[in-house]
Every structure is written in C-alpha cells, then in structure tokens.
Write an enzyme that holds these catalytic residues in place. Structure first.
Site, PDB file in Angstrom:
ATOM      1  N   ASN A 138     -41.435 -80.927  56.894  1.00  0.00           N
ATOM      2  CA  ASN A 138     -42.276 -79.792  57.288  1.00  0.00           C
ATOM      3  C   ASN A 138     -41.519 -79.061  58.396  1.00  0.00           C
ATOM      4  O   ASN A 138     -41.488 -79.503  59.538  1.00  0.00           O
ATOM      5  CB  ASN A 138     -43.624 -80.334  57.786  1.00  0.00           C
ATOM      6  CG  ASN A 138     -44.583 -79.225  58.178  1.00  0.00           C
ATOM      7  OD1 ASN A 138     -44.209 -78.048  58.205  1.00  0.00           O
ATOM      8  ND2 ASN A 138     -45.813 -79.602  58.481  1.00  0.00           N
ATOM      9  N   HIS A 155     -53.382 -73.744  54.019  1.00  0.00           N
ATOM     10  CA  HIS A 155     -53.890 -75.117  54.237  1.00  0.00           C
ATOM     11  C   HIS A 155     -54.386 -75.729  52.912  1.00  0.00           C
ATOM     12  O   HIS A 155     -55.237 -76.620  52.925  1.00  0.00           O
ATOM     13  CB  HIS A 155     -55.084 -75.166  55.222  1.00  0.00           C
ATOM     14  CG  HIS A 155     -54.774 -74.789  56.628  1.00  0.00           C
ATOM     15  ND1 HIS A 155     -55.676 -74.088  57.406  1.00  0.00           N
ATOM     16  CD2 HIS A 155     -53.707 -75.019  57.409  1.00  0.00           C
ATOM     17  CE1 HIS A 155     -55.163 -73.902  58.610  1.00  0.00           C
ATOM     18  NE2 HIS A 155     -53.956 -74.441  58.635  1.00  0.00           N
ATOM     19  N   GLY A 167     -57.821 -77.099  62.904  1.00  0.00           N
ATOM     20  CA  GLY A 167     -56.696 -77.594  63.704  1.00  0.00           C
ATOM     21  C   GLY A 167     -56.334 -76.513  64.694  1.00  0.00           C
ATOM     22  O   GLY A 167     -57.207 -75.774  65.165  1.00  0.00           O
ATOM     23  N   ARG A 188     -59.581 -79.589  73.615  1.00  0.00           N
ATOM     24  CA  ARG A 188     -59.965 -80.538  74.677  1.00  0.00           C
ATOM     25  C   ARG A 188     -60.034 -79.823  76.024  1.00  0.00           C
ATOM     26  O   ARG A 188     -60.980 -80.015  76.792  1.00  0.00           O
ATOM     27  CB  ARG A 188     -58.925 -81.675  74.774  1.00  0.00           C
ATOM     28  CG  ARG A 188     -59.057 -82.684  73.666  1.00  0.00           C
ATOM     29  CD  ARG A 188     -57.841 -83.544  73.573  1.00  0.00           C
ATOM     30  NE  ARG A 188     -56.726 -82.798  72.988  1.00  0.00           N
ATOM     31  CZ  ARG A 188     -55.707 -83.347  72.359  1.00  0.00           C
ATOM     32  NH1 ARG A 188     -55.630 -84.643  72.268  1.00  0.00           N
ATOM     33  NH2 ARG A 188     -54.753 -82.614  71.841  1.00  0.00           N
ATOM     34  N   VAL A 200     -59.370 -80.597  65.574  1.00  0.00           N
ATOM     35  CA  VAL A 200     -60.687 -80.338  66.166  1.00  0.00           C
ATOM     36  C   VAL A 200     -61.774 -80.982  65.297  1.00  0.00           C
ATOM     37  O   VAL A 200     -62.660 -81.686  65.802  1.00  0.00           O
ATOM     38  CB  VAL A 200     -60.944 -78.820  66.304  1.00  0.00           C
ATOM     39  CG1 VAL A 200     -62.342 -78.556  66.832  1.00  0.00           C
ATOM     40  CG2 VAL A 200     -59.886 -78.165  67.188  1.00  0.00           C
ATOM     41  N   GLY A 201     -61.700 -80.759  63.995  1.00  0.00           N
ATOM     42  CA  GLY A 201     -62.742 -81.256  63.086  1.00  0.00           C
ATOM     43  C   GLY A 201     -62.880 -82.767  63.118  1.00  0.00           C
ATOM     44  O   GLY A 201     -63.981 -83.310  63.052  1.00  0.00           O
ATOM     45  N   GLU A 223     -52.096 -84.503  54.725  1.00  0.00           N
ATOM     46  CA  GLU A 223     -51.330 -83.557  53.911  1.00  0.00           C
ATOM     47  C   GLU A 223     -50.067 -84.204  53.353  1.00  0.00           C
ATOM     48  O   GLU A 223     -49.652 -83.894  52.240  1.00  0.00           O
ATOM     49  CB  GLU A 223     -50.974 -82.331  54.770  1.00  0.00           C
ATOM     50  CG  GLU A 223     -52.203 -81.475  55.048  1.00  0.00           C
ATOM     51  CD  GLU A 223     -52.028 -80.490  56.201  1.00  0.00           C
ATOM     52  OE1 GLU A 223     -51.931 -80.944  57.362  1.00  0.00           O
ATOM     53  OE2 GLU A 223     -51.987 -79.285  55.944  1.00  0.00           O
TER      54      GLU A 223
END
Ligand code: ADP
Length: 394
Positions: free
Chosen positions: A9, A177, A207, A280, A327-328, A380
C-alpha cells in the site's frame, strides 16, 4: 506448497506492507517504510512477534523495496516463497470493476487515469514498477478501491451536470474504500448468520478518511465519496460535502487551484474546525470544554446522522449498521452520540456492549433492537489477499 502473498500500500513517501500465508490466512509479517525520497527514511519490520528497524535514506520506492527484501532475507519471511504481490490501487476509474493481473496495458491505463487521482495513482504506479523490479518472477495484481462500487445504479453515480462535459472528463461518482466496505458488509452477514443478499446494510468506514455505503440485494446501491475521496462525510483533514460554489468563490477571492485543493483536502475536517485531526484529541479537547472541538464533534455527528437517515430512505429500511476503521472501531463515544439520535428509527444501543474493546466483530445493539448495530474491525489486507489469491489461481 506455500501460498504467501505480499501486499503493498504505497503513498508518495511511504509504503505499508504485509505478508499473509493464504493457506490459513495467517499474517507472517508487517512493515512500514516512511520518508522515502527525503532525509531520515526508516523501515520497521515485524515478523514472528519480533520488531526490526532500519534507519537509512531511500532515494525512491525502488531503494525502499530493495531494503525491504534485504530485511526479508535477514529475518524472514522467505522471499522465494512469495507467490504473488497485491497492490492497493486507489482509482480504477470506469476501466476496472474487479481485481486484475497487472500487464503493461494495465499500467498504461493507470497512467491515463492519473488525472482523476493525482495524489494517489502516481505513487501507486511508481510502487508497482519498483516492486516488479525487485520481484520480477511473480504475478503482480492490482486491487482497486473503486471496484466494489463500479456498478452503482446510474441515478447514484450520475452528477446533475452537463452530460457532454461529464462524459468527456469522466466526471461521476466512483466511491472509495471499496475493499473495506466489501469485507465489512460480508462480515456483518456472517456475524448475524444471515444470507448476504437478504440484508439491507449501512457500513460506516470512519478512519482518517471516512465514507458510508448502502448495500441491498447483495450489491452496493450508494456511497458517499465521489469523483475523488473528498465528497461526503466530514473527515480528519477533508471537508466532505460542501457547496460546489465555494470552489469558485475561493478562486475569485485569490486562492490558487492548488491552494483550494490543499485547503479542502488537508486543512479542513476535524483539523480545520478543532485544530487537531485525530478523533482522540478532538474528544479530549471537547471534554475540557473547548468550544471549537465541541463544534467539530457536533458537525461530525450531524453529518453521520443525516447520511444514515438518507440511506435508510434509499434502502427503504435497514437491517444492520456497522461501524469500522479507526474511529468506528474505537470511539465508543461517537457511536453512542450517533445511535442515541436514532432511537425512534429502531436503533437501541447496549451501553455495556458498546464499551467493550475487542478485535472481533461484535453486536453493540440490544437483543431486541429492530436494527442490528455492529462494530466490525476492517481487514483490507485480508480482503485484498483473498482477491489476489483468486486472480492468481485463475
Ligand atoms: P486511515 O484512514 O489512515 O487508514 P484509520 O482507519 O487507522 O486510518 O483511522 C485513523 C483514525 O482513527 C485516527 O486519526 C483517529 O482519529 C482515529 N482513532 C484511532 N484510535 C482511536 C481511539 N482509540 N479513539 C478515537 N479515535 C481513534
């Protein structure tokens, strides 16, 4: 025989990699190469629970990947056992609706598509060429972020602008995504023990980049990102949806096109409103009473709730909603803020389940909640490796 697959990636100055043994889907090694092309390049390699690092300047992706192979030779996994390389490729445009073996023609098509994704496709192409140079004897495969959404209904992918211009410049919604939305939606069906085709689902990939998808009859019918990954939800540094007129207004106010692109992609979203882009930090600041951080959270949640409502209407109901990505998967406070605003639509959160931290897919709604709410850690790399394996097996 081994079935090890290397996944790459690549960004403009970084490469993330993973090696999976696809006989049992085990992760053999992970790594991160940073600051390629500049001073202070680093390579971190983890194999068998041990970490190895190297600080040495890499002028380009080829030098970086040569250092990676030297690391493999020194500490494993065996280079000779790598059967295929999978490349995460951001934009497949209207040319690729599935994972493909990379040929010279595929590379040329990616070059042709580069204007659609100037930040993402060029480093991807550079990494493909570099990886072909260091691993010449194995098949290289491209996995596209857009492929899962290639067959959205026309009413979902069409922008209401002049058709000739749109067709000439390939302006339409593509969605991104896709690997994550594909993996997570299938995991939702498995976790609930229901056939994929029978479920109406909404997947929230939250994210640093963030997108939503709606899935019905086994296919995605809508997603929030567009021609580029800038559209849709508010993100770490991207604005998400904005009046298209803002671009012209900023331009006429004296900003250059590059400045506008940078403003909307890199200086907006949570960073633009709260001054920090990590959820955060935004949550911590809001908890101390910082009004900018509180507004950032409010806008973030408002946007999510309005997308969920809109997708419930498009799906004509919903069976399951899944949270994924940084985040999720981790921000229980965001999940709570979103779901608590949907209780009249059949979303009932179980606070204890929501507070659990785990790497496993899990239900966070109550047993009698009409809509099932889940947290599904995305993977992923695993999804990519499965697709690469399929292409290589023919
Ligand atoms: P990317 O989109 O870069 O792949 P991720 O999916 O890993 O990123 O998400 C990264 C983001 O997730 C961080 O910027 C941060 O906002 C958020 N995040 C990570 N861990 C937490 C946490 N424990 N609580 C809240 N947010 C988190």
């Amino acid at each position: 025989m081994s079935m090890n697959i290397l996944l790459l990636n690549a960004g403009s100055s970084s490469i993330k990699y993973q090696v999976l043994d696809m006989t049992d889907e085990r992760v053999l090694a992970t790594g991160l190469i940073q600051k390629i092309g500049g001073a202070g390049s680093t390579l971190e390699h983890t194999v068998g629970g041990e970490e190895f690092s190297l600080a040495q300047d890499f002028a380009d992706h080829t030098e970086a990947l040569a250092a990676m192979t030297a690391m493999f030779d020194a500490h494993g996994p065996e280079m000779s056992e790598i059967r295929a390389v999978g490349h995460r490729t951001v934009h497949g445009g209207d040319r690729f609706d599935h994972t493909v073996l990379i040929t010279d023609e595929v590379i040329q098509t990616l070059v042709d598509l580069s204007p659609l994704a100037p930040l993402h496709n060029p480093p991807g192409i550079t990494a493909i060429r570099a990886a072909q140079a260091v691993l010449p004897g194995v098949p290289h495969v491209a996995v596209f972020d857009t492929a899962f959404f290639a067959h959205l209904p026309a009413e979902a992918y069409t922008y209401a602008i002049d058709r000739e211009t749109a067709q000439r410049l390939k302006i339409r919604r593509y969605g991104f995504h896709g690997t994550s939305h594909n993996y997570v939606s299938h995991t939702v069906a498995e976790t609930l023990g229901r056939p994929y085709e029978d479920l109406k689902m909404i997947v929230l990939h939250l994210g640093n980049g963030a997108s939503v998808s709606a899935i019905k009859d086994g296919k995605p019918i809508e997603t929030s990102m567009g021609l580029t990954p800038l559209q849709g939800l508010m993100m770490g540094t991207r604005s998400g949806d904005i009046d298209p007129g803002v671009h012209a207004y900023l331009y006429r106010s004296g900003l250059s096109m590059d400045e506008i692109d940078t403003l909307l992609n890199k200086k907006s979203g949570l960073l633009g409103l709260a001054g920090v882009n990590d959820m955060r930090d935004v949550s911590d600041k809001a908890a101390t009473g910082d009004p900018d951080a509180q507004l950032a959270l409010d806008v973030y949640v408002h946007r999510l709730v309005s997308y969920i409502g809109s997708y419930i209407a498009l799906l004509n109901g919903v069976d399951a909603v899944a949270f994924t990505a940084g985040v999720g998967e981790n921000a229980a406070n965001i999940r709570e803020l979103v779901i608590s605003r949907l209780d009249n639509l059949g979303f009932h959160l179980d606070p204890e389940r929501n507070a659990v931290r785990s790497k496993e897919p899990r239900l966070i709604s109550t047993d009698d909640s009409p809509v099932k709410v889940l947290v599904v850690p995305t993977n992923e790399e695993l999804q990519m490796a499965r697709e690469v394996k399929e292409v290589v097996a023919g």
